[in-house]
Design an enzyme around this catalytic site. Structure first.
Site, PDB file in Angstrom:
ATOM      1  N   GLY A  61      37.804  46.713  42.686  1.00 37.80           N
ATOM      2  CA  GLY A  61      38.765  46.016  42.748  1.00 37.80           C
ATOM      3  C   GLY A  61      39.579  45.936  43.961  1.00 37.80           C
ATOM      4  N   GLY A  62      40.855  46.620  44.163  1.00 38.58           N
ATOM      5  CA  GLY A  62      41.787  46.656  45.196  1.00 38.58           C
ATOM      6  C   GLY A  62      41.072  46.797  46.518  1.00 38.58           C
ATOM      7  N   GLU A  69      34.097  50.814  33.080  1.00 45.01           N
ATOM      8  CA  GLU A  69      35.503  50.821  33.503  1.00 45.01           C
ATOM      9  C   GLU A  69      36.477  51.392  32.680  1.00 45.01           C
ATOM     10  OE1 GLU A  69      35.421  47.719  37.162  1.00 45.01           O
ATOM     11  OE2 GLU A  69      36.141  46.717  35.467  1.00 45.01           O
ATOM     12  N   SER A 126      39.798  52.256  40.357  1.00 46.40           N
ATOM     13  CA  SER A 126      40.462  52.881  41.358  1.00 46.40           C
ATOM     14  C   SER A 126      39.356  53.892  42.155  1.00 46.40           C
ATOM     15  CB  SER A 126      41.724  53.968  40.938  1.00 46.40           C
ATOM     16  OG  SER A 126      42.526  53.161  40.267  1.00 46.40           O
ATOM     17  N   GLU A 179      40.398  42.911  31.815  1.00 43.53           N
ATOM     18  CA  GLU A 179      41.468  42.028  32.058  1.00 43.53           C
ATOM     19  C   GLU A 179      41.117  40.920  31.160  1.00 43.53           C
ATOM     20  OE1 GLU A 179      41.598  42.133  36.116  1.00 43.53           O
ATOM     21  OE2 GLU A 179      42.287  44.096  36.271  1.00 43.53           O
ATOM     22  N   ASN A 183      35.264  43.001  43.191  1.00 40.28           N
ATOM     23  CA  ASN A 183      35.825  42.280  42.073  1.00 40.28           C
ATOM     24  C   ASN A 183      37.261  41.626  42.546  1.00 40.28           C
ATOM     25  OD1 ASN A 183      36.841  40.731  40.091  1.00 40.28           O
ATOM     26  ND2 ASN A 183      36.982  42.286  38.602  1.00 40.28           N
ATOM     27  N   HIS A 242      35.221  41.838  31.736  1.00 32.45           N
ATOM     28  CA  HIS A 242      36.382  42.648  32.265  1.00 32.45           C
ATOM     29  C   HIS A 242      37.565  42.941  31.197  1.00 32.45           C
ATOM     30  CE1 HIS A 242      39.086  44.348  35.379  1.00 32.45           C
ATOM     31  NE2 HIS A 242      38.290  44.531  35.929  1.00 32.45           N
ATOM     32  N   LYS A 285      39.402  39.604  41.583  1.00 37.20           N
ATOM     33  CA  LYS A 285      40.292  39.189  40.900  1.00 37.20           C
ATOM     34  C   LYS A 285      40.958  37.674  41.206  1.00 37.20           C
ATOM     35  CE  LYS A 285      40.407  43.973  39.236  1.00 37.20           C
ATOM     36  NZ  LYS A 285      41.121  44.798  38.642  1.00 37.20           N
ATOM     37  N   GLY A 328      43.346  49.679  38.442  1.00 34.90           N
ATOM     38  CA  GLY A 328      44.266  49.285  39.152  1.00 34.90           C
ATOM     39  C   GLY A 328      45.597  50.289  39.128  1.00 34.90           C
TER      40      GLY A 328
END
Ligand code: 13P
Length: 255
Positions: free
Chosen positions: A237-238, A170, A216, A100, A13, A98, A15, A176
């Protein structure tokens, strides 16, 4: 429960990261690194990156997803994108609900449900996100909340549509932050999601459902998380913004 019964899916993802040019370059870099994957590989990218991502991924085993979808087919919804628009653009997956979006953009369990129905109707695979905040966890609401969010998201989803549903657990406190859920916490959370699906659709449906963990997940912790009975993949994500890191997670899911 038998893990071998389910499809492992590793999804990035991105983002709000990467321009179309950067998206194409990153996918070019990833292609040779994930070409022998023993799991499904998906990259969910910003809307404006979709054309470049689909073009670059063509002929590879990387499938492209979006990060949101509107629930109406068309109309006066400035700034929104419909499921059919995504399908015609070559998108196969879409992230829905999500945290966010729930936190910053007013997403509710109701709109998550409507988006899920619209995505499934159009033939997309919906990656529906659920997860508790740290406060909710500390109050002891994790199981109740995950089951509620799961059942709400799936309201009016037909049993035969479940094959196109992935749920991503999640925990909000792990997104994050560098704080990963322990493998046992991930397994437990994913287990609550599966139990909710069993309550609503029966054991066989629950057994066949792919439930991802996200928060994470990285090259260093993926193997331990993915070894758990209820963890069928990851929403990353990251670490999905770096080809070698993402490829290492795909490798961990392929074993
Ligand atoms: P991170 O992997 O950066 O924690 O993000 C997880 C996530 O939100 C994926 O949807």
């Amino acid at each position: 429960m038998n893990k071998a019964y389910r499809k492992a899916v590793i999804a990035g993802n991105w983002k709000m990261n990467k321009t179309p040019r950067e998206a194409a370059a990153l996918i070019e870099e990833m292609k040779p690194l994930v070409c022998n994957a023993g799991c499904d590989v998906v990259l969910c990218v910003p809307y404006v990156d979709i054309a470049a991502a689909v073009e670059t991924a063509k002929g590879s085993n990387i499938k492209i997803g979006a990060e949101n979808v509107h629930f109406k087919a068309s109309g006066a919804y400035t700034g929104e994108v419909s499921a059919q628009m995504l399908v015609e653009s070559g998108v196969e997956y879409v992230v829905i609900g999500h945290s966010e979006r729930r936190t910053y953009f007013g997403e509710t369990d109701q709109t998550v449900n409507l988006r899920t129905l619209a995505a499934l109707e159009a033939g997309l695979t919906a990656i529906v996100c659920v997860g508790e905040t740290l406060e909710q966890r500390e109050l002891g609401y994790t199981e109740t909340l995950l089951k509620y969010q799961t059942k709400m998201a799936l309201t009016n989803v037909k049993p035969e549509q479940l094959k196109n549903v992935i749920i991503a657990y999640e925990p909000v406190w792990a997104i994050g932050t560098g704080v990963t859920a322990t493998a046992d916490q991930a397994d437990e959370g994913n287990g609550y999601v599966r139990a909710a699906v069993a309550e609503a659709y029966g054991e066989a449906a629950a057994k066949a459902l792919t439930v991802q963990y996200g928060g994470s997940m990285n090259a260093g912790n993926a193997a331990e998380l993915l070894a758990k009975e209820n963890v069928d993949g990851g929403l990353i994500g990251g670490a999905s913004l770096k080809a070698p890191d993402f490829a290492a997670i795909v490798d961990a899911a392929s074993k």
